[in-house]
Design an enzyme around this catalytic site. Structure first.
Site: not given
Ligand SMILES: NC(=O)c1ccc[n+]([C@@H]2O[C@H](COP(=O)([O-])OP(=O)(O)OC[C@H]3O[C@@H](n4cnc5c(N)ncnc54)[C@H](OP(=O)(O)O)[C@@H]3O)[C@@H](O)[C@H]2O)c1
Length: 269
Positions: A65, A101
């Site tokens: 992305k 999104d």
């Molecule tokens: N429903 C939908 O259509 C849709 C669309 C997009 C994404 N999503 C979902 O949204 C989620 C996030 O996606 P992303 O692309 O933003 O991922 P990303 O860029 O990898 O970001 C992950 C985030 O989660 C935090 N995090 C991970 N483990 C944690 C923990 N144990 N405790 C506290 N914070 C934690 C990270 O914090 P740090 O910065 O501190 O590491 C970071 O802010 C994913 O699971 C994805 O599947 C859903």
């Protein structure tokens, strides 16, 4: 027949081919939508080749992305503010990058769940691509307050500063939220994929509050179970957002908006 696909790695689990097949059948359009596993170092070459082969559009999922931003001829305002692209639309000389999104999230909350964001105190947990992608569309709904909070403290500051021109986003850290209450609390972290929950103070939910997890399936359970135990009045996973962001992409490609309710109901079954 016009051809579309979702590109990611891994991608076999993607529900997008089923969702777009249902949309196409519903509006009577004949198109092909597939899932292609593409490694990060293959993305640039694949997009050139697929453009040459006449493909009409793509969805991007992890891990493409952000990397795809640099491969687009043009970007929508939504893709620029999100710093990520989840939809490519064919141009004569390449690809236009968009991000559906955030619009999908807002449609799911405001229309499907019937929870207005206007005048509400909204908390976004997480500062990755998904969190960033929903901020501008939430601001456009004119909440009373929009707070972004993360485990890693510098990311919310950076995001709030970079989106300052769009409105006020208050940067916080998870543990500094103690004593605050919100009407809508959104888990945009990936913690649930490991069965984890962000470390959060208790009593975050105001009376009548909605807890929304962008994840769906088992990954949404740790946060939604916690939210229920903490007294959130309503909970929702992100399956509706998934279907709504797909409908936004379909509308960009085909100029026709499909009905999302029957597809969401089928996925829930
Ligand atoms: N429903 C939908 O259509 C849709 C669309 C997009 C994404 N999503 C979902 O949204 C989620 C996030 O996606 P992303 O692309 O933003 O991922 P990303 O860029 O990898 O970001 C992950 C985030 O989660 C935090 N995090 C991970 N483990 C944690 C923990 N144990 N405790 C506290 N914070 C934690 C990270 O914090 P740090 O910065 O501190 O590491 C970071 O802010 C994913 O699971 C994805 O599947 C859903």
């Amino acid at each position: 027949m016009d051809r579309y696909a979702v590109l990611g790695q891994p991608v076999a689990h993607s529900k997008s081919p089923l969702i777009h097949a249902r949309f196409a059948a519903q509006v009577g359009e004949k198109l092909l939508y597939e899932a292609y596993e593409i490694a990060p170092d293959e993305l640039s070459g694949a997009l050139k080749r697929l453009h040459g082969d006449g493909w009409q559009g793509f969805n991007l999922t992890l891990p493409h992305k952000t990397a795809v931003l640099a491969l687009c001829e043009s970007l929508s305002a939504g893709a620029e503010s999100a710093g990520a692209v989840n939809t490519l639309v064919r141009l004569d000389d390449g690809w236009h990058g968009d991000n559906t999104d955030g619009a999908g999230f807002v449609r799911d909350v405001v229309i499907n769940l019937g929870v207005p964001l206007r005048g509400k105190r909204v908390l976004v947990l997480g500062a990755g691509g998904a969190a960033r992608g929903i901020l501008a569309p939430i601001l456009a709904e004119e909440p009373a307050e929009l707070v972004i909070s993360n485990r890693n403290p510098w990311k919310p500051e950076e995001i709030a500063a970079s989106l300052k021109r769009l409105g006020n986003i208050v940067p916080r850290t998870n543990l500094s939220l103690k004593g605050d209450q919100y009407d809508v609390v959104i888990n945009a972290t990936s913690a649930g994929h490991r069965g984890e929950l962000p470390r959060l103070p208790p009593q975050l939910f105001a009376p009548g509050a909605l807890a929304y997890d962008l994840n769906y399936g088992p990954a949404a359970q740790p946060f939604l179970n916690w939210a229920q135990a903490q007294g959130a009045s309503r909970i929702s996973d992100g399956l509706g957002m998934l279907v709504e962001q797909a409908a936004e992409a379909f509308t960009l490609w085909r100029g026709l908006r499909p009905e999302t309710a029957p597809v969401l109901a089928e996925l829930r079954r």
